[in-house]
Design a protein around this motif. Structure first.
Motif, PDB file in Angstrom:
ATOM      1  N   LYS A 100       0.837  -1.204   0.000  1.00  8.93           N
ATOM      2  CA  LYS A 100       0.000   0.000   0.000  1.00  8.93           C
ATOM      3  C   LYS A 100       0.875   1.260   0.000  1.00  8.93           C
ATOM      4  O   LYS A 100       0.634   2.217  -0.748  1.00  8.93           O
ATOM      5  CB  LYS A 100      -0.897  -0.036   1.244  1.00  8.93           C
ATOM      6  CG  LYS A 100      -1.890   1.096   1.372  1.00  8.93           C
ATOM      7  CD  LYS A 100      -2.590   1.055   2.729  1.00  8.93           C
ATOM      8  CE  LYS A 100      -3.396  -0.218   2.929  1.00  8.93           C
ATOM      9  NZ  LYS A 100      -4.616  -0.250   2.093  1.00  8.93           N
ATOM     10  N   GLY A 101       1.905   1.272   0.826  1.00 10.90           N
ATOM     11  CA  GLY A 101       2.791   2.425   0.904  1.00 10.90           C
ATOM     12  C   GLY A 101       3.567   2.650  -0.375  1.00 10.90           C
ATOM     13  O   GLY A 101       3.817   3.794  -0.773  1.00 10.90           O
ATOM     14  N   ALA A 102       3.965   1.554  -1.039  1.00 16.69           N
ATOM     15  CA  ALA A 102       4.681   1.688  -2.309  1.00 16.69           C
ATOM     16  C   ALA A 102       3.798   2.344  -3.357  1.00 16.69           C
ATOM     17  O   ALA A 102       4.250   3.199  -4.132  1.00 16.69           O
ATOM     18  CB  ALA A 102       5.156   0.321  -2.784  1.00 16.69           C
ATOM     19  N   ALA A 103       2.529   1.952  -3.404  1.00 14.77           N
ATOM     20  CA  ALA A 103       1.591   2.556  -4.360  1.00 14.77           C
ATOM     21  C   ALA A 103       1.420   4.046  -4.071  1.00 14.77           C
ATOM     22  O   ALA A 103       1.389   4.878  -4.994  1.00 14.77           O
ATOM     23  CB  ALA A 103       0.252   1.833  -4.312  1.00 14.77           C
ATOM     24  N   ALA A 104       1.314   4.408  -2.798  1.00 14.42           N
ATOM     25  CA  ALA A 104       1.157   5.816  -2.428  1.00 14.42           C
ATOM     26  C   ALA A 104       2.400   6.613  -2.794  1.00 14.42           C
ATOM     27  O   ALA A 104       2.313   7.737  -3.308  1.00 14.42           O
ATOM     28  CB  ALA A 104       0.876   5.929  -0.936  1.00 14.42           C
ATOM     29  N   ALA A 105       3.574   6.037  -2.540  1.00 15.09           N
ATOM     30  CA  ALA A 105       4.824   6.734  -2.849  1.00 15.09           C
ATOM     31  C   ALA A 105       5.003   6.895  -4.351  1.00 15.09           C
ATOM     32  O   ALA A 105       5.482   7.935  -4.828  1.00 15.09           O
ATOM     33  CB  ALA A 105       6.002   5.969  -2.250  1.00 15.09           C
ATOM     34  N   PHE A 106       4.629   5.865  -5.103  1.00  7.27           N
ATOM     35  CA  PHE A 106       4.749   5.948  -6.555  1.00  7.27           C
ATOM     36  C   PHE A 106       3.795   7.005  -7.116  1.00  7.27           C
ATOM     37  O   PHE A 106       4.134   7.731  -8.059  1.00  7.27           O
ATOM     38  CB  PHE A 106       4.488   4.588  -7.188  1.00  7.27           C
ATOM     39  CG  PHE A 106       4.885   4.515  -8.629  1.00  7.27           C
ATOM     40  CD1 PHE A 106       6.215   4.471  -8.987  1.00  7.27           C
ATOM     41  CD2 PHE A 106       3.936   4.523  -9.634  1.00  7.27           C
ATOM     42  CE1 PHE A 106       6.601   4.417 -10.316  1.00  7.27           C
ATOM     43  CE2 PHE A 106       4.299   4.464 -10.964  1.00  7.27           C
ATOM     44  CZ  PHE A 106       5.638   4.413 -11.313  1.00  7.27           C
ATOM     45  N   LYS A 107       2.620   7.115  -6.524  1.00 13.70           N
ATOM     46  CA  LYS A 107       1.691   8.180  -6.911  1.00 13.70           C
ATOM     47  C   LYS A 107       2.349   9.543  -6.711  1.00 13.70           C
ATOM     48  O   LYS A 107       2.225  10.450  -7.552  1.00 13.70           O
ATOM     49  CB  LYS A 107       0.410   8.067  -6.089  1.00 13.70           C
ATOM     50  CG  LYS A 107      -0.605   9.170  -6.337  1.00 13.70           C
ATOM     51  CD  LYS A 107      -1.835   8.976  -5.455  1.00 13.70           C
ATOM     52  CE  LYS A 107      -2.826  10.118  -5.568  1.00 13.70           C
ATOM     53  NZ  LYS A 107      -4.016   9.913  -4.686  1.00 13.70           N
ATOM     54  N   GLY A 108       3.076   9.693  -5.609  1.00 15.90           N
ATOM     55  CA  GLY A 108       3.791  10.944  -5.374  1.00 15.90           C
ATOM     56  C   GLY A 108       4.826  11.217  -6.445  1.00 15.90           C
ATOM     57  O   GLY A 108       5.001  12.354  -6.890  1.00 15.90           O
ATOM     58  N   ARG A 109       5.538  10.160  -6.896  1.00 11.95           N
ATOM     59  CA  ARG A 109       6.520  10.332  -7.969  1.00 11.95           C
ATOM     60  C   ARG A 109       5.841  10.756  -9.266  1.00 11.95           C
ATOM     61  O   ARG A 109       6.337  11.637  -9.975  1.00 11.95           O
ATOM     62  CB  ARG A 109       7.308   9.036  -8.182  1.00 11.95           C
ATOM     63  CG  ARG A 109       8.365   9.150  -9.269  1.00 11.95           C
ATOM     64  CD  ARG A 109       8.914   7.787  -9.684  1.00 11.95           C
ATOM     65  NE  ARG A 109       9.866   7.247  -8.735  1.00 11.95           N
ATOM     66  CZ  ARG A 109      10.479   6.070  -8.903  1.00 11.95           C
ATOM     67  NH1 ARG A 109      10.209   5.321  -9.973  1.00 11.95           N
ATOM     68  NH2 ARG A 109      11.347   5.626  -8.004  1.00 11.95           N
ATOM     69  N   VAL A 110       4.718  10.137  -9.571  1.00 16.95           N
ATOM     70  CA  VAL A 110       3.993  10.470 -10.802  1.00 16.95           C
ATOM     71  C   VAL A 110       3.558  11.931 -10.794  1.00 16.95           C
ATOM     72  O   VAL A 110       3.769  12.675 -11.763  1.00 16.95           O
ATOM     73  CB  VAL A 110       2.774   9.548 -10.972  1.00 16.95           C
ATOM     74  CG1 VAL A 110       1.881  10.014 -12.116  1.00 16.95           C
ATOM     75  CG2 VAL A 110       3.216   8.095 -11.203  1.00 16.95           C
ATOM     76  N   LEU A 111       2.952  12.366  -9.694  1.00 15.86           N
ATOM     77  CA  LEU A 111       2.427  13.729  -9.647  1.00 15.86           C
ATOM     78  C   LEU A 111       3.548  14.766  -9.552  1.00 15.86           C
ATOM     79  O   LEU A 111       3.385  15.900 -10.017  1.00 15.86           O
ATOM     80  CB  LEU A 111       1.442  13.866  -8.492  1.00 15.86           C
ATOM     81  CG  LEU A 111       0.110  13.134  -8.744  1.00 15.86           C
ATOM     82  CD1 LEU A 111      -0.771  13.164  -7.502  1.00 15.86           C
ATOM     83  CD2 LEU A 111      -0.632  13.738  -9.939  1.00 15.86           C
ATOM     84  N   LEU A 112       4.686  14.403  -8.967  1.00 15.76           N
ATOM     85  CA  LEU A 112       5.834  15.305  -8.988  1.00 15.76           C
ATOM     86  C   LEU A 112       6.323  15.500 -10.425  1.00 15.76           C
ATOM     87  O   LEU A 112       6.638  16.625 -10.846  1.00 15.76           O
ATOM     88  CB  LEU A 112       6.970  14.746  -8.127  1.00 15.76           C
ATOM     89  CG  LEU A 112       8.261  15.570  -8.124  1.00 15.76           C
ATOM     90  CD1 LEU A 112       8.033  16.935  -7.498  1.00 15.76           C
ATOM     91  CD2 LEU A 112       9.377  14.827  -7.405  1.00 15.76           C
ATOM     92  N   THR A 113       6.367  14.414 -11.184  1.00 15.01           N
ATOM     93  CA  THR A 113       6.764  14.518 -12.589  1.00 15.01           C
ATOM     94  C   THR A 113       5.782  15.391 -13.366  1.00 15.01           C
ATOM     95  O   THR A 113       6.172  16.225 -14.184  1.00 15.01           O
ATOM     96  CB  THR A 113       6.844  13.116 -13.217  1.00 15.01           C
ATOM     97  OG1 THR A 113       7.784  12.326 -12.484  1.00 15.01           O
ATOM     98  CG2 THR A 113       7.259  13.177 -14.670  1.00 15.01           C
ATOM     99  N   TRP A 114       4.488  15.223 -13.108  1.00 15.95           N
ATOM    100  CA  TRP A 114       3.444  16.004 -13.772  1.00 15.95           C
ATOM    101  C   TRP A 114       3.546  17.485 -13.410  1.00 15.95           C
ATOM    102  O   TRP A 114       3.203  18.358 -14.221  1.00 15.95           O
ATOM    103  CB  TRP A 114       2.090  15.435 -13.388  1.00 15.95           C
ATOM    104  CG  TRP A 114       0.870  16.034 -14.029  1.00 15.95           C
ATOM    105  CD1 TRP A 114      -0.231  16.533 -13.384  1.00 15.95           C
ATOM    106  CD2 TRP A 114       0.587  16.164 -15.437  1.00 15.95           C
ATOM    107  NE1 TRP A 114      -1.173  16.967 -14.288  1.00 15.95           N
ATOM    108  CE2 TRP A 114      -0.698  16.752 -15.562  1.00 15.95           C
ATOM    109  CE3 TRP A 114       1.294  15.847 -16.586  1.00 15.95           C
ATOM    110  CZ2 TRP A 114      -1.287  17.030 -16.792  1.00 15.95           C
ATOM    111  CZ3 TRP A 114       0.709  16.124 -17.822  1.00 15.95           C
ATOM    112  CH2 TRP A 114      -0.568  16.700 -17.919  1.00 15.95           C
ATOM    113  N   ALA A 115       4.047  17.785 -12.226  1.00  9.62           N
ATOM    114  CA  ALA A 115       4.198  19.179 -11.796  1.00  9.62           C
ATOM    115  C   ALA A 115       5.495  19.810 -12.282  1.00  9.62           C
ATOM    116  O   ALA A 115       5.632  21.040 -12.269  1.00  9.62           O
ATOM    117  CB  ALA A 115       4.146  19.256 -10.270  1.00  9.62           C
ATOM    118  N   SER A 116       6.440  19.001 -12.717  1.00 10.83           N
ATOM    119  CA  SER A 116       7.766  19.482 -13.101  1.00 10.83           C
ATOM    120  C   SER A 116       7.723  20.182 -14.461  1.00 10.83           C
ATOM    121  O   SER A 116       6.790  19.986 -15.246  1.00 10.83           O
ATOM    122  CB  SER A 116       8.744  18.316 -13.126  1.00 10.83           C
ATOM    123  OG  SER A 116       8.826  17.690 -11.851  1.00 10.83           O
ATOM    124  N   PRO A 117       8.754  20.988 -14.775  1.00 14.08           N
ATOM    125  CA  PRO A 117       8.724  21.788 -16.017  1.00 14.08           C
ATOM    126  C   PRO A 117       8.577  20.986 -17.299  1.00 14.08           C
ATOM    127  O   PRO A 117       8.086  21.539 -18.293  1.00 14.08           O
ATOM    128  CB  PRO A 117      10.078  22.518 -15.982  1.00 14.08           C
ATOM    129  CG  PRO A 117      10.372  22.667 -14.522  1.00 14.08           C
ATOM    130  CD  PRO A 117       9.875  21.398 -13.895  1.00 14.08           C
TER     131      PRO A 117
END
Length: 673
Positions: free
Chosen positions: A229-246
């Motif tokens: 469960k935590g891995a899925a949540a952390a990976f979601k954070g990576r995805v949305l950080l990429t989406w927010a990046s330039p």
């Protein structure tokens, strides 16, 4: 450790870009629909199906795991497309027409046209996942058995789509298993979805995975390496950080940073809880001298740093063998390994001094090339191996790595390179080795082949730095800086009143630069640098981000190493045939590199190494590790930020729009939509 046992019982693929696995599967029960009821009725068979999916995504036996990437065909080409490694690959050299989709620089990862064979490619993996998700609810399996299996499959579907999106932008979203047996072939023609729609589908899959997965698996020795469960949540954070990046967020939309912040905050909170596995920065051994940081690679089952981990084992039995090839690849030929992966001077100079200040900026610890190794961030000594550095292994716990050169004949001028070398079996191309995650207890038997060191694809440190960057994005600068400081504290950098070298970081862009610099150091040689350069458009300054973040563009760079050239104590270069620092009959031509008795006033090897560098070595830049012909320099084309669809796929799927900037197709696709 023993990685997840993969029992191949099921997988059949016909896909939009058909490719797939080379293993034999469904040997007894194969049909054209790909549905075998037993797989969805029996928990053991269903689990074996899921385990097979893991196998398709993870590095194989003897993979060079720390620079391995699935999207680059399992090699280190992406790492060579950075300042981490030298060498020419498709994405750092000159092309006459860089946007031509028939050339090798048009990344083929998205897939290729259907053939009679079956390959392990992106849409094959997706079809196998979809086939499972289409059928697992139809045959009465108990929720307690099927839900965790579904959770893993939703995760891997999200993983695959994210891997595609960050390379191509929007791609066709295929969410059910297609079959080549159909009365209406037009239904198989699924166009590219917008990048935004793909991101939302990835997030939906990760939310579903998180709702179905356990926070901690029972039987940890058996299930170590499974997604949680935590891995899925952390990976979601990576995805949305990429989406927010330039790369995707050209107008710096703060709402994207907020969304990334919320996801990463949730991930940290969950992971730190008992439900999420009580994750934290690895601290066994303490922070002083980076001891805990250096120890974390070799703690396996239950390692609190590991969020997503690829398991390896040290077995020699071929049917279950999954050895980590990293140890063998990076250790020197002198030790009996391959010595094939050289560190670069550019990466070494990225590491701060031990007060956290950059080399040349710190006034407490002055920097010079001659004494490049002195007073550095403790991670420096656990990442790099330079001439004279200790590099223990099981058979030789006191082993020192020497990689110096000398002149056999007097050089005519300063451009002449030394030809004498102490490493008679051959040295690495930069004369600088990577020591990161090499185990001091590793055995040189069988040339370090049977390493079982796991690879942490996502560490808790990354989750914290993802949160730090997201916090900076929403102008929570103090929170972002505090999280960077937390990483530096664990590394053993001096506190300096709790600033850890960050006192001069004031503006939002300075904070962004600090987190990018920290990632470069913390995750050096962990297959993260390529993606960070892409996220922030840092290969050149065409988008102004290098100027904003005070970064050196990669384009135009020559990645370099060092020569350690022997000299006499009077400062003149040593010239001769014999190794100047190896005693013969008890006497070395110049000086003993590892004497049993030190000169007066010297009591430790570290002190002797300083004395040795000062008196007997001349350190100069080695500029022939990258190609030397035609004034070679790293060349980047902005088309690579979003790759085109290669002709082999596009010509048979002409309804797909081609990525802007690439040839082929009948319409164009904007990856920023």
């Amino acid at each position: 450790m023993k990685n997840i046992k993969i029992n191949i019982l099921a997988c059949l693929a016909t896909a939009f870009f058909l490719g797939s696995c080379s293993d034999d599967f469904l040997e007894e029960k194969r049909d054209l629909s790909g549905v075998n009821e037993e797989v969805y009725q029996e928990p053991l068979q269903a689990r074996s199906y899921v385990d097979y999916i893991y196998r398709l995504f993870l590095p194989g036996n003897n993979a060079q795991s720390y620079t391995w990437d699935l999207a680059s065909n399992g090699n280190d080409d992406f790492s060579q497309t950075t300042d981490e490694l030298t060498g020419e690959v498709h994405w750092n050299k000159v092309w006459a027409d860089p946007g031509r989709n028939t050339d090798a620089n048009c990344l083929p990862y998205i897939g290729s046209a259907m053939t009679t064979g079956i390959r392990n490619d992106a849409y094959t993996r997706l079809r196998q996942i979809n086939l499972f998700l289409d059928n697992i609810d139809k045959y009465g399996m108990a929720p307690a058995d099927k839900d965790p299996l579904k959770g893993q499959m939703y995760f891997w579907r999200a993983w695959q789509y994210f891997d595609l999106v960050r390379l191509y932008g929007g791609v066709p979203l295929v969410l059910t298993a297609q079959s080549s047996i159909t009365d209406d072939p037009e239904t198989l023609k699924i166009p590219r979805s917008s990048t935004a729609a793909c991101i939302e589908q990835i997030i939906a899959d990760l939310d579903m995975a998180q709702s179905l997965l356990p926070g901690v698996w029972a039987e940890p020795n058996v299930n170590w390496g499974r997604i949680t469960k935590g891995a899925a949540a952390a990976f979601k954070g990576r995805v949305l950080l990429t989406w927010a990046s330039p790369l995707f967020n050209r107008n710096d939309d703060v709402s994207r940073w907020q969304r990334a912040y919320d996801a990463n905050k949730e991930a940290v909170t969950l992971l730190e809880s008992a439900e999420g596995g009580s994750k934290r920065l690895f601290n066994t051994g303490g922070f002083a001298n980076g001891t805990a940081w250096g120890n974390m690679w070799f703690s396996e089952v239950g390692n609190p740093e590991a969020v997503i981990v690829y398991g390896f084992n040290n077995t020699t039995s071929s049917n279950v063998q999954r050895n980590n090839g990293w140890e063998r690849a990076v250790r020197s030929k002198t030790q009996g390994a391959n010595g094939s992966v050289g560190a670069t001077l550019q990466m070494m100079e990225a590491f701060p001094m031990k007060d956290g200040k950059a080399p040349g900026v710190s006034t407490t610890y002055p920097y010079s090339l001659q004494t490049f190794y002195k007073n550095r961030d403790p991670r420096f000594y656990k990442t790099f191996i330079y001439s004279g550095a200790p590099w223990p292994h099981a058979e030789e716990p006191a082993f020192k790595q020497f990689s110096y050169h000398w002149f056999r004949t007097a050089p005519a001028n300063a451009t002449v390179l030394p030809t004498g070398v102490t490493e008679t079996l051959g040295t690495v191309n930069t004369n600088l080795y990577i020591g990161k995650a090499t185990n001091p207890s590793a055995s040189k038997a069988n040339n370090f082949q049977f390493s079982g060191t796991d690879y942490m694809e996502m560490r808790f440190a990354e989750v914290l730095l993802n949160l730090a960057e997201s916090a900076i994005g929403i102008n929570q600068l103090a929170e972002g800086k505090a999280l960077i400081a937390k990483i530096r504290e664990r590394a053993g950098i001096e506190s300096n009143g709790g600033t850890f070298g960050l006192a001069d970081v004031l503006t939002r862009d300075q904070h962004f630069a600090a987190v990018i610099n920290e990632r470069k150091v913390e995750f050096a040689y962990e297959s993260k640098r390529f993606w960070d350069l892409r996220r922030w458009l840092l290969f050149n300054d065409d988008f102004g981000t290098c100027t904003r973040l005070n970064q050196t563009p990669i384009e135009g760079m020559r990645r370099q190493g060092l020569f350690f050239i022997a000299k006499r104590q009077n400062g003149t270069d040593y010239v001769g045939n014999a190794d100047p620092f190896v005693p013969v009959n008890g006497v070395a031509p110049v000086a003993d590199r590892n004497p049993a008795t030190y000169p007066t006033g010297i009591t430790t090897y570290d002190q002797y190494l300083d004395y040795f560098y000062t008196n007997f070595l001349r350190v100069v830049v080695k500029d022939n590790a990258d190609p030397t012909s035609a004034n070679w320099k790293f060349k980047w084309y902005n088309q690579y930020y979003f790759f085109g669809i290669p002709a082999s796929a596009l010509n048979t799927s002409i309804y797909l729009g081609q990525t802007t900037g690439w040839s082929g197709g009948t319409s164009t696709f904007d990856p920023l939509q």
